[in-house]
Motif scaffolding. Structure first.
Motif, PDB file in Angstrom:
ATOM      1  N   PRO B 168       0.805  -1.229   0.000  1.00 59.35           N
ATOM      2  CA  PRO B 168       0.000   0.000   0.000  1.00 59.35           C
ATOM      3  C   PRO B 168       0.837   1.278   0.000  1.00 59.35           C
ATOM      4  CG  PRO B 168      -0.868  -1.555   1.572  1.00 59.35           C
ATOM      5  CD  PRO B 168       0.397  -2.141   1.055  1.00 59.35           C
ATOM      6  N   ILE B 169       1.957   1.286   0.719  1.00 60.23           N
ATOM      7  CA  ILE B 169       2.730   2.530   0.819  1.00 60.23           C
ATOM      8  C   ILE B 169       3.442   2.830  -0.496  1.00 60.23           C
ATOM      9  CG2 ILE B 169       4.670   3.626   1.997  1.00 60.23           C
ATOM     10  CD1 ILE B 169       3.766   1.911   4.480  1.00 60.23           C
ATOM     11  N   THR B 170       4.150   1.814  -1.025  1.00 63.28           N
ATOM     12  CA  THR B 170       4.808   1.974  -2.318  1.00 63.28           C
ATOM     13  C   THR B 170       3.789   2.352  -3.372  1.00 63.28           C
ATOM     14  OG1 THR B 170       6.095   0.079  -1.613  1.00 63.28           O
ATOM     15  CG2 THR B 170       6.457   0.849  -3.856  1.00 63.28           C
ATOM     16  N   ARG B 171       2.659   1.708  -3.283  1.00 55.03           N
ATOM     17  CA  ARG B 171       1.590   1.883  -4.223  1.00 55.03           C
ATOM     18  C   ARG B 171       1.166   3.348  -4.309  1.00 55.03           C
ATOM     19  NH1 ARG B 171      -3.043  -2.322  -4.678  1.00 55.03           N
ATOM     20  NH2 ARG B 171      -4.410  -1.146  -6.030  1.00 55.03           N
ATOM     21  N   ALA B 172       0.980   3.951  -3.135  1.00 55.12           N
ATOM     22  CA  ALA B 172       0.541   5.347  -3.105  1.00 55.12           C
ATOM     23  C   ALA B 172       1.601   6.246  -3.719  1.00 55.12           C
ATOM     24  CB  ALA B 172       0.249   5.765  -1.676  1.00 55.12           C
ATOM     25  N   SER B 173       2.881   5.957  -3.410  1.00 53.91           N
ATOM     26  CA  SER B 173       3.928   6.852  -3.910  1.00 53.91           C
ATOM     27  C   SER B 173       4.134   6.671  -5.406  1.00 53.91           C
ATOM     28  CB  SER B 173       5.227   6.641  -3.132  1.00 53.91           C
ATOM     29  OG  SER B 173       5.853   5.460  -3.542  1.00 53.91           O
ATOM     30  N   VAL B 174       4.108   5.423  -5.879  1.00 53.68           N
ATOM     31  CA  VAL B 174       4.284   5.200  -7.318  1.00 53.68           C
ATOM     32  C   VAL B 174       3.108   5.810  -8.083  1.00 53.68           C
ATOM     33  CG1 VAL B 174       4.506   3.481  -9.141  1.00 53.68           C
ATOM     34  CG2 VAL B 174       5.645   3.119  -6.962  1.00 53.68           C
ATOM     35  N   ARG B 175       1.904   5.693  -7.506  1.00 50.16           N
ATOM     36  CA  ARG B 175       0.708   6.236  -8.144  1.00 50.16           C
ATOM     37  C   ARG B 175       0.824   7.746  -8.299  1.00 50.16           C
ATOM     38  NH1 ARG B 175      -4.187   3.365  -5.552  1.00 50.16           N
ATOM     39  NH2 ARG B 175      -4.358   5.123  -4.144  1.00 50.16           N
ATOM     40  N   LYS B 176       1.355   8.372  -7.226  1.00 50.82           N
ATOM     41  CA  LYS B 176       1.505   9.818  -7.257  1.00 50.82           C
ATOM     42  C   LYS B 176       2.519  10.209  -8.354  1.00 50.82           C
ATOM     43  CE  LYS B 176       2.578  13.724  -4.187  1.00 50.82           C
ATOM     44  NZ  LYS B 176       2.835  14.516  -5.345  1.00 50.82           N
ATOM     45  N   GLU B 177       3.587   9.432  -8.426  1.00 51.52           N
ATOM     46  CA  GLU B 177       4.596   9.699  -9.444  1.00 51.52           C
ATOM     47  C   GLU B 177       4.003   9.591 -10.844  1.00 51.52           C
ATOM     48  OE1 GLU B 177       8.492   7.536  -9.711  1.00 51.52           O
ATOM     49  OE2 GLU B 177       8.378   7.957  -7.569  1.00 51.52           O
ATOM     50  N   PHE B 178       3.190   8.576 -11.025  1.00 57.45           N
ATOM     51  CA  PHE B 178       2.541   8.382 -12.318  1.00 57.45           C
ATOM     52  C   PHE B 178       1.695   9.601 -12.669  1.00 57.45           C
ATOM     53  CE2 PHE B 178       2.405   3.716 -13.681  1.00 57.45           C
ATOM     54  CZ  PHE B 178       3.693   3.509 -13.231  1.00 57.45           C
ATOM     55  N   ARG B 179       0.956  10.070 -11.654  1.00 58.59           N
ATOM     56  CA  ARG B 179       0.045  11.183 -11.902  1.00 58.59           C
ATOM     57  C   ARG B 179       0.806  12.437 -12.285  1.00 58.59           C
ATOM     58  NH1 ARG B 179      -3.684  10.903  -6.962  1.00 58.59           N
ATOM     59  NH2 ARG B 179      -1.923  12.130  -6.249  1.00 58.59           N
ATOM     60  N   ASP B 180       1.975  12.579 -11.674  1.00 60.78           N
ATOM     61  CA  ASP B 180       2.752  13.796 -11.919  1.00 60.78           C
ATOM     62  C   ASP B 180       3.613  13.717 -13.164  1.00 60.78           C
ATOM     63  OD1 ASP B 180       1.648  14.612  -9.619  1.00 60.78           O
ATOM     64  OD2 ASP B 180       3.424  14.261  -8.357  1.00 60.78           O
ATOM     65  N   LEU B 181       3.660  12.540 -13.791  1.00 62.04           N
ATOM     66  CA  LEU B 181       4.571  12.359 -14.922  1.00 62.04           C
ATOM     67  C   LEU B 181       4.032  13.086 -16.153  1.00 62.04           C
ATOM     68  CD1 LEU B 181       7.197  10.722 -15.434  1.00 62.04           C
ATOM     69  CD2 LEU B 181       5.732   8.968 -16.438  1.00 62.04           C
ATOM     70  N   ILE B 196     -11.254   0.919  -6.255  1.00 58.43           N
ATOM     71  CA  ILE B 196     -12.133   2.046  -6.603  1.00 58.43           C
ATOM     72  C   ILE B 196     -11.475   3.390  -6.271  1.00 58.43           C
ATOM     73  CG2 ILE B 196     -13.387   2.012  -4.403  1.00 58.43           C
ATOM     74  CD1 ILE B 196     -15.926   2.566  -6.122  1.00 58.43           C
ATOM     75  N   GLN B 197     -10.664   3.435  -5.207  1.00 58.12           N
ATOM     76  CA  GLN B 197      -9.939   4.663  -4.868  1.00 58.12           C
ATOM     77  C   GLN B 197      -9.017   5.060  -6.019  1.00 58.12           C
ATOM     78  OE1 GLN B 197     -10.617   6.181  -2.106  1.00 58.12           O
ATOM     79  NE2 GLN B 197     -11.683   4.538  -0.992  1.00 58.12           N
ATOM     80  N   GLU B 198      -8.305   4.052  -6.498  1.00 62.68           N
ATOM     81  CA  GLU B 198      -7.365   4.266  -7.591  1.00 62.68           C
ATOM     82  C   GLU B 198      -8.111   4.771  -8.816  1.00 62.68           C
ATOM     83  OE1 GLU B 198      -4.115   1.431  -7.663  1.00 62.68           O
ATOM     84  OE2 GLU B 198      -4.710   0.968  -9.707  1.00 62.68           O
ATOM     85  N   ALA B 199      -9.250   4.147  -9.077  1.00 64.66           N
ATOM     86  CA  ALA B 199     -10.044   4.540 -10.237  1.00 64.66           C
ATOM     87  C   ALA B 199     -10.449   6.006 -10.133  1.00 64.66           C
ATOM     88  CB  ALA B 199     -11.287   3.658 -10.341  1.00 64.66           C
ATOM     89  N   PHE B 200     -10.830   6.421  -8.930  1.00 63.71           N
ATOM     90  CA  PHE B 200     -11.282   7.800  -8.754  1.00 63.71           C
ATOM     91  C   PHE B 200     -10.126   8.784  -8.836  1.00 63.71           C
ATOM     92  CE2 PHE B 200     -15.811   8.340  -7.539  1.00 63.71           C
ATOM     93  CZ  PHE B 200     -16.220   7.073  -7.892  1.00 63.71           C
ATOM     94  N   GLU B 201      -8.960   8.351  -8.382  1.00 63.63           N
ATOM     95  CA  GLU B 201      -7.813   9.249  -8.415  1.00 63.63           C
ATOM     96  C   GLU B 201      -7.271   9.419  -9.827  1.00 63.63           C
ATOM     97  OE1 GLU B 201      -4.615   8.476  -5.671  1.00 63.63           O
ATOM     98  OE2 GLU B 201      -6.092   8.000  -4.111  1.00 63.63           O
ATOM     99  N   LEU B 202      -7.315   8.330 -10.626  1.00 66.62           N
ATOM    100  CA  LEU B 202      -6.623   8.350 -11.913  1.00 66.62           C
ATOM    101  C   LEU B 202      -7.543   8.527 -13.117  1.00 66.62           C
ATOM    102  CD1 LEU B 202      -4.043   5.473 -11.313  1.00 66.62           C
ATOM    103  CD2 LEU B 202      -3.671   7.935 -11.097  1.00 66.62           C
ATOM    104  N   GLY B 203      -8.839   8.230 -12.935  1.00 67.95           N
ATOM    105  CA  GLY B 203      -9.698   8.185 -14.117  1.00 67.95           C
ATOM    106  C   GLY B 203     -10.395   9.507 -14.419  1.00 67.95           C
ATOM    107  N   ASP B 204     -10.313   9.940 -15.689  1.00 69.58           N
ATOM    108  CA  ASP B 204     -11.193  11.015 -16.127  1.00 69.58           C
ATOM    109  C   ASP B 204     -12.600  10.453 -16.258  1.00 69.58           C
ATOM    110  OD1 ASP B 204      -9.060  12.813 -16.351  1.00 69.58           O
ATOM    111  OD2 ASP B 204      -8.548  11.985 -18.316  1.00 69.58           O
ATOM    112  N   ARG B 205     -12.630   9.250 -16.779  1.00 73.33           N
ATOM    113  CA  ARG B 205     -13.890   8.522 -16.888  1.00 73.33           C
ATOM    114  C   ARG B 205     -13.670   7.114 -16.393  1.00 73.33           C
ATOM    115  NH1 ARG B 205     -17.864   9.714 -20.228  1.00 73.33           N
ATOM    116  NH2 ARG B 205     -17.991  11.894 -20.858  1.00 73.33           N
ATOM    117  N   ILE B 206     -14.772   6.522 -15.954  1.00 74.56           N
ATOM    118  CA  ILE B 206     -14.687   5.162 -15.413  1.00 74.56           C
ATOM    119  C   ILE B 206     -15.739   4.293 -16.068  1.00 74.56           C
ATOM    120  CG2 ILE B 206     -14.981   3.751 -13.316  1.00 74.56           C
ATOM    121  CD1 ILE B 206     -14.010   6.153 -11.701  1.00 74.56           C
ATOM    122  N   CYS B 207     -15.329   3.093 -16.469  1.00 74.55           N
ATOM    123  CA  CYS B 207     -16.284   2.073 -16.894  1.00 74.55           C
ATOM    124  C   CYS B 207     -16.371   1.062 -15.777  1.00 74.55           C
ATOM    125  CB  CYS B 207     -15.782   1.354 -18.131  1.00 74.55           C
ATOM    126  SG  CYS B 207     -16.387   1.991 -19.660  1.00 74.55           S
TER     127      CYS B 207
END
Lengths: 522, 322
Positions: B168-181, B196-207
């Protein structure tokens, strides 16, 4: 200590031969390994891609593994003859399964995620195979090659049976002659080779991914070169002799041919079971065989006369415990009925019937006795029990049957047969320890294997059948309380033999003729 | 731009994906969300033809994906796998260079690109260039996996649970890096996740998918505030409040904010209008006593002061207006 020194001396003395046999051995191993890799690697790749084929292919390769190696060598004779080629083919068949199976397992065992990624990046099937699957399967494939190499170093010792050479020559000769040094001269280098290759290939397996690719490449190149170094022995138009390992090491064998006849003939070492057939099929021209062997008749072979007498007489006669003869004096007469009754040709014919016509020893024995009008209906058999032993080959089975019929028909004794008692040593010990009462033995064997007098005594006796018989008769009674009764008539000795047609064409009748012919045609 | 039309996948007697259609606009992030076995991964793999569709069509920039050989298609689409799928026998640099090499880039071009990507993903080229993947941490491996997918600069990126194997910890930091890339901002991304958290953080749209069908296709706000059916409602479940905060960004509610007279300089820890209410909430709770956070609107050049009470008010107001 003494033994060790002897071994060391033997190694020094035979150094050249050990070295050349080791080189041959390595050559055999790697030539067959090369073939196995050439066929096995692509096959392994193919069945990894077409999984449906993997079952049939792997079980076919597995079948070869299950055939005993000696039998597989035997199968090769009619197809490929004797010598290097069939030896390599057999070793190749043995090496195939580990190579194919490990290639298959290695490739199919590559992590699915990695394969998926490779595909997802847009690599083609071919690129995936050569850049991803094969490199990643390499440690497993090398493990298979390692297994195959070690198996081959072991099985290659059997190549000596079909004149393929290698360290097996020492091993088989050593076993036959009960010469430990000789066995070790073959076994130690063979074991060292196995350990060495296992160690080196084990190292390769543990290398880093990039290095293992280089090492595998280097290994493949080395394999090609080493196999190339293994050249086939060629004889040109010369006659080729094949001798079994025991014959090679005996003074009444190859050594005698060299020293007394100065016979110089290209020679390969071959197992006795295959020797006659190889001669018959023109793979060999001269063999050292047994003079009453049924195959002499079956293959129409001709014995070259031993005109300088290096082969001692091997007249067969029953050997009986003295106390049995005292207890059952009628036994002597019954056994004596066979005195002088079977000559070489008759014995060869009887052997031929058992070994080739597959008649039972019992039937052959009865037919023979009937023809000599010696057969009688068995009596009640309540006078006591006589136990007859025999060694483990056809001739001895026949003799044991004949004796038991004679005893049953001509005395009131019952008979128990204990046939198939292995070699001379086992029969003799059984007799000595009163587990049997008699068995047929050969005078030469009694002299050379059991009594083992000094060479000078042997030389003084060997030319005369009477002297040899007298000597063993006296010594057996004195030392062991065993009585040699009168010989049956035939002489089952070592003999040089050729195909009758060829011997006649070249006009060869004696070993001296052969020697002269070889010198003239050198 | 990706257009998926009536895509289906059947295996013998079972249906993996049934009649799925959606569009992903250029530069947009679409998240395929659902529980395991819902068909989201199969849908993703049908886009680069790792799984061949039973029926339906996929167009990329108007061109059917079936009009060219599958391996050529895949070279033009970045692909990130859950377990990174790095080649264990290739170094980090060789792994990243894979697709450019297949495309025949020059050696120099490949090296420059590799070095650039390593830097962007915070992996020092000197340190990691010749390293084998097995010597990297999970997070580092996943970043190399992303660099490999981005190496040939493909316009489209497919990501299959890219953070699924991380703690979970690595996950949050890598996710943030991805978002900022920055590389990812311009890409059209289809991402598969069950989180679902990930989907909401990263998705413009969700299926949101279930049993091979799409249950709802929309923005995160659509899913929270206008669930299409009971399945969507129950999937959002008790996380409704949290997800609501994540679904609403300051740009969505900018005009609901009182104008602020102290619009002036922009501080380093000032938030942007594209960030979510949730992020402001997080900032305030973790900043240790700060009563308000500044949010700067890059479009209008305005700045606002936000307090916790503002956040709750904005959320409620947005929900009512939605």
């Amino acid at each position: 200590m003494d033994q060790q020194q002897n071994l060391w001396e033997f190694f020094l003395l035979q150094g050249d031969k050990i070295l050349s046999q080791t080189v041959t051995h390595i050559g055999l191993t790697f030539a067959s390994l090369l073939l196995a890799m050439l066929l096995g690697l692509p096959t392994g790749m193919l069945i990894a891609k077409r999984r449906r084929l993997s079952g049939p292919v792997l079980s076919t390769a597995g079948i070869f593994q299950t055939i005993p190696s000696i039998a597989l060598l035997g199968f090769m004779i009619p197809l490929l003859g004797i010598g290097t080629l069939p030896a390599i083919v057999v070793l190749f068949l043995y090496a195939l399964l580990p190579v194919v199976r490990n290639t298959y397992v290695g490739i199919t065992g590559v992590d699915e995620g990695v394969k998926d990624a490779a595909k997802g990046m847009g690599m083609t099937e071919r690129q995936i195979l050569f850049k991803v699957e094969l490199p990643l399967a390499l440690p497993v494939i090398m493990a298979g090659i390692r297994t195959a190499t070690v198996i081959n170093v072991g099985v290659a010792t059997l190549a000596a049976y079909i004149a393929g050479g290698g360290l097996g020559e020492f091993i088989f000769a050593g076993i036959a002659l009960n010469n430990t040094n000789m066995i070790l001269a073959g076994a130690i280098p063979a074991s060292l080779l196995a350990v060495l290759f296992d160690y080196l290939l084990g190292k390769v397996q543990l290398l880093q991914p990039a290095r293992i690719r280089k090492a595998a490449l280097a290994f493949s190149v080395a394999t090609v070169f080493i196999s190339g170094a293994y050249l086939m022995p060629s004889t040109g138009n010369q006659l080729l002799a094949g001798f079994e390992p025991e014959f090679m090491g005996r003074t009444d064998g190859y050594l005698g041919l060299k020293s007394k006849y100065k016979l110089d003939i290209p020679t390969v070492v071959i197992g006795d079971a295959l020797m006659y057939k190889a001669l018959y099929e023109n793979k060999l021209d001269v063999i050292g065989g047994y003079s009453t062997d049924g195959r002499l008749k079956a293959y129409d072979l001709k014995i070259l006369k031993d005109d300088r007498t290096i082969f001692p007489p091997y007249y067969a006669a029953p050997v009986v415990r003295a106390e049995v003869l005292e207890n059952y004096p009628e036994l002597r007469n019954a056994l004596g009925l066979l005195k002088g009754m079977i000559d070489d040709a008759t014995m060869t014919d009887l052997n031929y019937r058992v070994d080739f016509l597959k008649q039972s020893p019992e039937k052959v024995a009865k037919d023979f006795l009937l023809s000599k009008q010696l057969w009688r209906v068995p009596q009640k058999g309540n006078g006591g029990v006589i136990r007859i032993g025999s060694k483990i080959f056809g001739e001895q089975y026949i003799l044991a049957e004949i004796y038991s019929m004679l005893i049953r028909g001509h005395t009131n004794l019952e008979v128990e047969t204990k046939t198939g008692l292995g070699g001379t040593k086992i029969c003799f010990d059984a007799l000595l320890h009163k587990q049997i009462d008699l068995y047929p033995e050969y005078t030469g064997t009694g002299l050379l294997v059991i009594l083992q007098p000094d060479p000078r005594t042997v030389d003084s006796l060997i030319a005369s059948r009477e002297k040899v018989f007298q000597f063993v008769q006296e010594q057996f009674e004195k030392r062991y309380g065993l009585i040699w009764l009168d010989p049956i008539g035939f002489n089952n000795t070592y003999a040089l033999m050729m195909r009758r047609r060829q011997a006649q064409a070249l006009n060869l009748k004696t070993i001296t003729d052969l020697k002269q012919y070889l010198e003239e045609n050198d | 731009m990706i257009v998926v039309e009536n895509l289906s996948k059947h295996y013998n007697h079972s249906v993996a994906v049934q009649d799925v259609s959606f569009e992903v606009k250029e530069g947009e992030n679409l998240v395929l969300l659902g529980t395991s076995g819902c068909g989201k991964t199969t849908t993703l793999r049908m886009i680069n033809r790792l799984t061949e569709a039973s029926s339906g069509e996929v167009y990329i920039n108007g061109k059917s994906i079936f009009s060219q050989p599958a391996d050529l298609l895949r070279r033009s689409i970045g692909y990130v796998l859950q377990n990174n799928g790095l080649f264990p026998h290739y170094t980090v640099a060789e792994n990243i260079a894979l697709v450019p090499k297949l495309l025949g880039w020059s050696r120099q071009q490949i090296e420059e690109r590799t070095a650039l990507l390593l830097k962007k993903l915070h992996l020092s080229p000197e340190r990691y260039w010749n390293e084998y993947p097995s010597r990297l941490s999970g997070g580092q491996q996943q970043r190399v996996g992303l660099a490999r997918a981005l190496a040939a600069n493909p316009p489209i990126l497919l990501m299959d649970e890219p953070f699924g194997a991380l703690d979970p910890i690595t996950r949050a930091s890598v996710r943030k890096e991805f978002r900022d890339l920055d590389e990812l901002n311009k890409k059209t991304v289809v991402l598969v996740t069950h989180d679902i958290q990930e989907a909401f953080e990263l998705g413009d749209r969700i299926c949101l998918m279930d049993k091979g069908r799409i249950m709802q296709h929309g923005t995160p706000a659509d899913l929270v505030f206008r669930p299409a059916n009971d399945f969507v409602s129950s999937f959002i479940g008790r996380e409704r409040f949290l997800l609501g905060l994540k679904a609403v960004s300051f740009s969505d509610v900018w005009n609901m904010l009182d104008s602020d007279e102290t619009a002036g300089q922009v501080e380093a820890d000032t938030m942007r209008e594209s960030q979510s209410l949730w992020e402001a909430m997080e900032y305030l709770s973790e900043s240790g006593g700060a009563r308000a956070v500044a949010v700067y609107n890059e479009v209008s050049g305005e700045q606002r002061e936000i307090m916790v009470s503002d956040i709750l008010r904005l959320l409620n107001q947005f929900k009512q207006d939605y």
